[in-house]
Design a protein around this motif. Structure first.
Motif, PDB file in Angstrom:
ATOM      1  N   GLU A 172      12.307 -60.929  16.991  1.00 19.42           N
ATOM      2  CA  GLU A 172      12.579 -59.611  17.589  1.00 19.42           C
ATOM      3  C   GLU A 172      11.343 -58.723  17.517  1.00 19.42           C
ATOM      4  N   GLU A 198      12.612 -61.415  26.258  1.00 21.69           N
ATOM      5  CA  GLU A 198      13.868 -60.963  25.662  1.00 21.69           C
ATOM      6  C   GLU A 198      15.067 -61.563  26.399  1.00 21.69           C
ATOM      7  N   ARG A 201      15.371 -65.090  25.360  1.00 22.07           N
ATOM      8  CA  ARG A 201      15.799 -65.221  23.972  1.00 22.07           C
ATOM      9  C   ARG A 201      17.318 -64.985  23.875  1.00 22.07           C
ATOM     10  N   ASN A 202      17.803 -63.981  24.626  1.00 18.96           N
ATOM     11  CA  ASN A 202      19.228 -63.648  24.553  1.00 18.96           C
ATOM     12  C   ASN A 202      20.111 -64.580  25.373  1.00 18.96           C
ATOM     13  N   GLN A 204      22.171 -67.822  26.659  1.00 19.91           N
ATOM     14  CA  GLN A 204      22.933 -68.839  25.939  1.00 19.91           C
ATOM     15  C   GLN A 204      22.210 -70.181  25.981  1.00 19.91           C
ATOM     16  N   GLU A 329      17.609 -67.408  32.573  1.00 16.84           N
ATOM     17  CA  GLU A 329      18.922 -67.928  32.173  1.00 16.84           C
ATOM     18  C   GLU A 329      19.089 -69.397  32.526  1.00 16.84           C
TER      19      GLU A 329
END
Ligand SMILES: Cc1cc2nc3c(=O)[nH]c(=O)nc-3n(C[C@H](O)[C@H](O)[C@H](O)COP(=O)(O)O)c2cc1C
Ligand code: SF4
Ligand code: FES
Ligand code: FES
Lengths: 617, 156
Positions: A172, A198, A201-202, A204, A329
């Motif tokens: 982070e 970011e 990283r976030n 799924q 994604e």
């Protein structure tokens, strides 16, 4: 070499490298980047090594062969350290003298020095006007590094950012640093790198990828290759930090097919990084694993585009897909994927090392840091320049680039490659950053900066870019496949004197369609070179269409060559080069005769005549 | 006779094995074969399709999509004329046309005697020397029309 298992071991290694090097020992760094290589620097480097061996001077002189220093115009270049003496246009015959005078006695050899435009001889590299206004944070280390020797990179503090990131920063924190640095992607889009990281990283999923885009398709740019060839570890270090931040264990470098040296040097760098423990399992004892693989592209411009690149990596034809879902994604093999440009990644170690605050103070508010441009075309000092964002075009073209050769007049600068546009002389005080370039209808792109003078025809340039894109369109969607072709046909007709009233409006109409309905940015930005040339050089279009005249004398069908009898002394220099024997002599001392029926307008005579006796218009 | 036919087959098999028959590495496999034989023969493409168990059409689509692949044999020497933007504004097209006239072929073609294949490329990183022509990896910079003939004569 045993793997380094902790940051302490890395620092110990760094100290031992430093101790083994004598800072006072003369080191001759020889640029063997593509530009200098073409000037023969490879042979100069071998000859230097032989001479040093012959005179048994190995203990007194180091020789280092490096990647591109930037000032390709004056190659082959050498810089003698630690004094930083800068020699240009060095030939094999100069070598004994360089060793006997400069190295042994500290004497400077005048004829090898760079002469500035006021006639001053310049001794030190950093005083050369070409380099003075630059801020070479990313590119400057090229001159100190043998790309095949990881120790050179470590000696300059390499991999300390990685070590800092792995030991003292959470993912982070890394992402937040990159975000607040304001770093925007150097590959064209200018998207905020930290945001991209970011999102990924976030996203799924356990498996994530990071890909380095070294496809460099812009046909007038070569900075990504020069970074990859000259300082590959800086790119690797950026990639490893990025991979750690997003939680990725497998990464790829996608290299343009025409760049064998970049493939080779990146490959060697990866192997050395594995040996030292910067790649592989348990990097620097942190428990983090990463493997990097290299993939060669197949030679298609569209493969620089994110989804096409990933299709190509999967072994398919490189066709883009619609982006309802972002690559962050669902990218490579449908897993969250970050794609970053070479130069973007090479900035990362700097940000981690010096902090986001330091970085964000360089450049402008919304375009932080520096940018490397390939300053090429009709310019005196061709080369790669790294400048802080916000510098004006004038400073780049005149202070760094040294202006336009042969006393010609500056006409326009093209930025952003085939997706960008042409900026006219009236905007020469424009500060160069992402937003300002977009405002005037061009864009940053990957950093091509092509200078054009009065002999460049703007309709021809628009036609050139569209022909390029016509060949590179993947053909998947109709607006791009057909639209570019139709626009190119109209432009070709204009350059051939077959332009009609209403063509300009038709071009503008097609441009809007392309922009609104193409699947990827190749198509949607394809009209930019046309739109900007219409916007700033409408009179040139009109001259072609209405008067059937090419003011720059480029478009063949609209140009005639003839002899200016007043200026031609009949020297006959132009007779031999003419491929169709169109020029004949009328006896010594009399002007030559040009047979219009035979002339194919190839320009050979124009090139050889130094007296201005060949007229073209 | 049969030896000649067998050899490429074996070689291609060993390339397929090197890449563990991985479909995802099709581009790399084709690149290796292209490098070995300087073009992709019909037989090679069929063998790859079988070896990777993917449709012939897919191999063909990839082989024709990328500029790096050629489906026709190429000449002993490959000429690459740089048509990058920097070379273009310095008159690269005139150089290309001069080579076309000299060899009597068009860009993309190979001379009948297989001496030269003429191709174009976009920026070879030596813009300072533009216009640039690269023959078999050797750069010739600051090209002029009257330098074309002597340059080509160096290659047989
Ligand atoms: C047709 C097309 C060609 C592109 N070519 C390149 C390229 O050669 N290199 C590159 O880094 N980005 C290229 N891009 C941009 C990439 O799609 C992508 O935005 C970029 O690599 C992301 O990295 P960045 O955020 O670090 O800039 C291209 C985009 C398009 C539409
Ligand atoms: S815009 Fe052009 S390159 Fe992009 S997908 Fe459509 S046809 Fe292909
Ligand atoms: S290649 Fe030597 S300075 Fe660019
Ligand atoms: S454009 Fe020809 S070498 Fe760069």
């Amino acid at each position: 070499m045993d793997r380094l298992r902790s940051p302490e071991e890395l620092e110990a290694k760094r100290r031992s490298i430093a101790e083994s090097r004598d800072p006072e020992k003369p080191c001759i760094t020889i640029c063997d980047g593509t530009g200098c290589h073409a000037f023969g620097s490879g042979k100069v480097a071998s000859a230097f090594k032989e001479e040093v061996e012959k005179q048994a001077l190995e203990s007194k002189i180091d020789i280092k062969v490096t990647g591109c220093h930037g000032f390709c115009e004056r190659g082959p270049l050498i810089v003698i350290k630690p004094a930083n003496i800068f020699y240009q246009r060095v030939a094999i015959k100069d070598i004994p003298e360089i060793i006997s005078k400069t190295i042994t006695k500290g004497e400077v050899i005048d004829r090898l020095l760079y002469t500035d435009n006021t006639g001053n001889k310049i001794i030190h590299e950093n005083e050369v006007p070409f380099y003075k206004k630059q801020q070479r944070l990313v590119f400057g280390n090229n001159g100190y590094i043998d790309p095949n020797n990881i120790d050179d990179y470590l000696f300059l503090g390499g991999y300390s950012a990685l070590s800092k990131a792995l030991t003292s920063m959470s993912s982070e924190e890394i992402i937040s640093q990159v975000k607040s640095s304001g770093l925007r992607g150097r590959g064209g889009g200018g998207f905020l790198t930290g945001m991209k990281w970011e999102f990924s990283r976030n996203a799924q999923g356990d498996i994530k990828y990071i890909i380095c885009n070294c496809d460099e398709g812009d046909p007038g740019a070569y900075m990504d290759r020069s970074l990859m060839e000259g300082n590959p570890h800086s790119v690797l270090e950026g990639m490893i930090i990025g991979a750690y931040a997003i939680g990725c264990h497998e990464a790829y470098i996608y290299v343009r097919n025409e760049y064998p040296l970049a493939v080779k040097n990146a490959g060697i760098a990866i192997r050395q990084a594995e040996e030292y423990g910067f790649l592989g399992k348990d990097i620097l004892g942190s428990g983090f694993d990463l493997a990097i693989r290299i993939n060669r592209g197949g030679g298609a411009f569209v493969c620089g585009e994110s989804s096409a690149l990933m299709a190509s990596l999967e072994g398919r034809a490189g066709e883009p897909r619609a982006k309802y879902v972002h690559a962050t994604e669902k990218g490579l093999w449908n897993k969250p994927t970050v794609l970053n440009n070479v130069e973007t990644l090479a900035n990362i170690p700097l940000i981690i090392k010096h902090g986001a605050d330091w970085f964000s103070k360089i450049g402008t508010r919304n375009s932080t840091g520096t940018k490397i441009f390939s300053l090429v075309g009709k310019i005196n000092n061709t080369g790669l320049v790294e400048v802080p964002m916000g510098i004006t075009l004038r400073e780049i073209i005149y202070d760094i680039g040294g202006g336009i050769p042969n006393g010609k007049k500056f006409k326009a600068v093209q930025t952003g490659g085939p997706s960008g546009g042409c900026i006219p002389e009236s905007l020469i005080d424009l500060p160069v950053d992402f937003d300002e370039l977009t405002k005037v209808g061009s864009m940053m792109g990957s950093g091509g900066m092509i200078i054009m003078d009065e002999d460049t025809c703007m309709v021809d340039i628009a036609n050139y870019f569209l022909s390029f894109l016509e060949g590179e369109s993947c053909g998947k969607c109709i607006p791009c496949r057909e639209g570019i072709k139709r626009m190119r046909e109209i432009l070709t007709a204009i350059t051939e004197g077959k332009g009609r009233e209403g063509d300009i409006e038709l071009l503008e109409h097609l441009a809007t369609t392309l922009e609104n309905s193409s699947l990827c940015a190749l198509g949607s930005s394809a009209a930019n070179p046309v739109l900007t040339t219409i916007r700033y050089f409408r009179d040139e279009y009109e001259a072609h269409i209405r008067d059937k005249r090419c003011p720059a004398g480029v478009c063949k069908e609209l140009t005639t060559y003839f002899i200016n009898d007043k200026k031609c002394p009949g020297c006959g220099l132009c007779i031999k080069p003419c491929p169709t024997y169109a020029i004949t002599s009328d006896g010594k001392g009399k002007p030559v005769i040009l047979d219009q029926k035979k002339c194919i307008k190839c320009g050979s005579c124009y090139d050889v005549c130094k007296l201005g006796a060949i007229i073209r218009n | 006779m049969s030896i000649e036919v067998e050899q490429p087959e074996k070689k291609i098999n060993s390339i397929l094995e090197k890449y563990e028959h991985d479909k995802g590495l099709l581009v790399s496999i084709l690149q290796d074969i292209q490098e070995e034989y300087n073009y992709l023969s019909k037989e090679a493409i069929m063998q790859i399709s079988q070896g990777l168990d993917i449709p012939l059409s897919q191999v063909y689509s990839v082989a024709t999509f990328y500029k790096a692949f050629s489906l026709k044999p190429r000449g002993r020497h490959v000429i690459n004329v740089c048509l990058g933007t920097a070379c273009h504004v310095r008159g690269a097209v005139r150089i290309l046309e001069a080579i076309e006239r000299e060899l009597n072929i068009k860009s993309g073609d190979t001379t009948d005697d297989l001496r030269f294949t003429l191709e174009t490329v976009n920026c070879v990183g030596a813009c300072a020397l533009g216009p640039v022509v690269v023959i078999d990896g050797e750069y010739s910079g600051q090209m002029k029309i009257d330098k074309v003939k002597p340059l080509l004569e160096k290659y047989s």
